[in-house]
Write an enzyme that holds these catalytic residues in place. Structure first.
Site, mmCIF file in Angstrom:
data_model
loop_
_atom_site.group_PDB
_atom_site.id
_atom_site.type_symbol
_atom_site.label_atom_id
_atom_site.label_comp_id
_atom_site.label_asym_id
_atom_site.label_seq_id
_atom_site.Cartn_x
_atom_site.Cartn_y
_atom_site.Cartn_z
ATOM 1 N N LEU A 299 61.388 66.709 41.242
ATOM 2 C CA LEU A 299 61.992 66.208 42.474
ATOM 3 C C LEU A 299 61.183 64.982 42.880
ATOM 4 C CD1 LEU A 299 64.260 66.893 44.475
ATOM 5 C CD2 LEU A 299 62.620 68.242 45.777
ATOM 6 N N ASP A 300 61.857 63.840 43.031
ATOM 7 C CA ASP A 300 61.168 62.579 43.330
ATOM 8 C C ASP A 300 60.326 62.688 44.600
ATOM 9 O OD1 ASP A 300 62.329 61.406 41.141
ATOM 10 O OD2 ASP A 300 63.950 60.446 42.266
ATOM 11 N N PRO A 301 59.238 61.925 44.699
ATOM 12 C CA PRO A 301 58.409 61.945 45.910
ATOM 13 C C PRO A 301 59.188 61.639 47.188
ATOM 14 C CG PRO A 301 57.244 60.823 44.153
ATOM 15 C CD PRO A 301 58.635 61.081 43.635
ATOM 16 N N LEU A 302 60.181 60.737 47.120
ATOM 17 C CA LEU A 302 60.952 60.381 48.305
ATOM 18 C C LEU A 302 61.967 61.447 48.694
ATOM 19 C CD1 LEU A 302 61.630 56.561 47.801
ATOM 20 C CD2 LEU A 302 59.963 57.659 49.291
ATOM 21 N N ALA A 303 62.169 62.439 47.837
ATOM 22 C CA ALA A 303 63.114 63.520 48.127
ATOM 23 C C ALA A 303 62.374 64.739 48.654
ATOM 24 C CB ALA A 303 63.879 63.889 46.859
#
Length: 315
Positions: A62-66
């Site tokens: 899961l991307d850091p921005l998510a």
């Protein structure tokens, strides 16, 4: 420049350091509600530390921005990671219209802008074209490998990344809210689908461009965000961490269970196939798992009435 003081030197000055907790065998799943700004690798480290676990891994980056659901497997649960990663996923995401970025989210640099903004009716009319099995070009900043290199590494190095379209499955795509400048959607999709690519392609097709401004994952396979634990809860106490630990077989609830007797369980533990008897015994099946006395024994396949173990568990 002052040299850093070593731990040994500090100890001689009357300061001591608490020893690292001894790693232990912990088996099960932690469904984490990952906050924005945290990498998936860091999230795994947080969970591993909370349980002093020897072994841990996640079921899908899961991307850091998510934010949102990040299933983390401990110990023997790591053997069930593929069953979770292959499951359906659900997301809630907000698209900001008028700007396209090179990463298709807020982290990238702006590469194009548009003045127009879509109305809700135009967006709704377009959604059927983005559901079902569609062809999707992944974002250039993605983990897909090109000649052994990650696409995002090549893109960061300034190389021209060209990715081929590939089929993905989008089960549902719904509008949650719309205010003109942004639209929030809910999406249910299969493995390999990029929400950032959905936002990019919606914007291009509508002629107004767009990128993901907020992204939250709400379901992965059998796990739902309603069952997720926060980072704060895991750090609060050993009791709250223990309450967040789900059994290993929680990852397998979407495939059939077969209960076997003790003798068959012992054979399976040795990696041997067993003949399934009884009127209701399946003859052929995809993935199944076996238990004995409520304890997970193995996952595998059924071939002509025999259960063939692929993964055996030491629980």
């Amino acid at each position: 420049m002052t040299e850093p003081t070593s731990p040994d030197a500090l100890e001689t000055q009357g300061q001591s350091f608490a020893p690292r907790p001894k790693r232990r065998d912990v088996h099960g799943w932690v469904v984490l509600d990952k906050p924005v700004g945290m990498t998936s690798t860091h999230a795994v480290a947080v969970v591993k530390r909370a349980f002093a676990a020897k072994k841990a891994g996640h079921a899908g980056t899961l991307d850091p921005l998510a934010s949102g659901l990040l299933p983390i497997a401990l110990g023997e649960a790591t053997k069930t990671v593929p069953f979770v990663m292959d499951g359906r996923k659900a997301y809630q995401f907000t698209v900001a219209w008028g700007t396209q970025t090179d990463t298709d989210d807020t982290e990238g640099k702006v590469i194009a802008t548009a003045d127009g903004r879509p109305d809700e009716a135009a967006i709704a009319a377009l959604l059927p074209r983005f559901t079902g099995t569609i062809q999707q070009v992944p974002p250039k900043f993605s983990a897909i490998k090109i000649a052994g290199e990650r696409a995002y590494d090549l893109a960061r190095d300034g190389e021209d990344v060209v990715l081929e379209a590939r089929p993905v499955e989008i089960d549902a795509l719904r509008i949650v809210s719309h205010d003109g400048a942004t639209t929030t959607f809910e999406a249910e999709c299969g493995k390999g689908t990029y929400v950032r690519a959905i936002a990019r392609d919606l914007g291009i097709t509508l002629g107004c461009l767009g990128h993901v401004a907020h992204l939250r994952r709400t379901r992965v396979g059998p796990f739902d965000i309603a069952d997720a634990a926060s980072v704060e809860a895991l750090r609060e106490s050993t009791e709250s961490a223990a309450a967040a630990l789900l059994p290993v077989k929680a990852a397998l609830t979407l495939i059939p269970e077969i209960v076997v007797h003790r003798d068959a369980a012992l054979r399976l533990k040795r990696g041997q196939s067993v003949l399934l008897r009884g009127r209701d015994a399946p003859v052929e099946s995809q993935s199944v798992y076996t238990t004995c006395g409520g304890v997970l024994i193995a996952t595998g396949m059924i071939d002509q009435g025999e259960f063939v173990p692929h993964r055996v568990f030491n629980l």
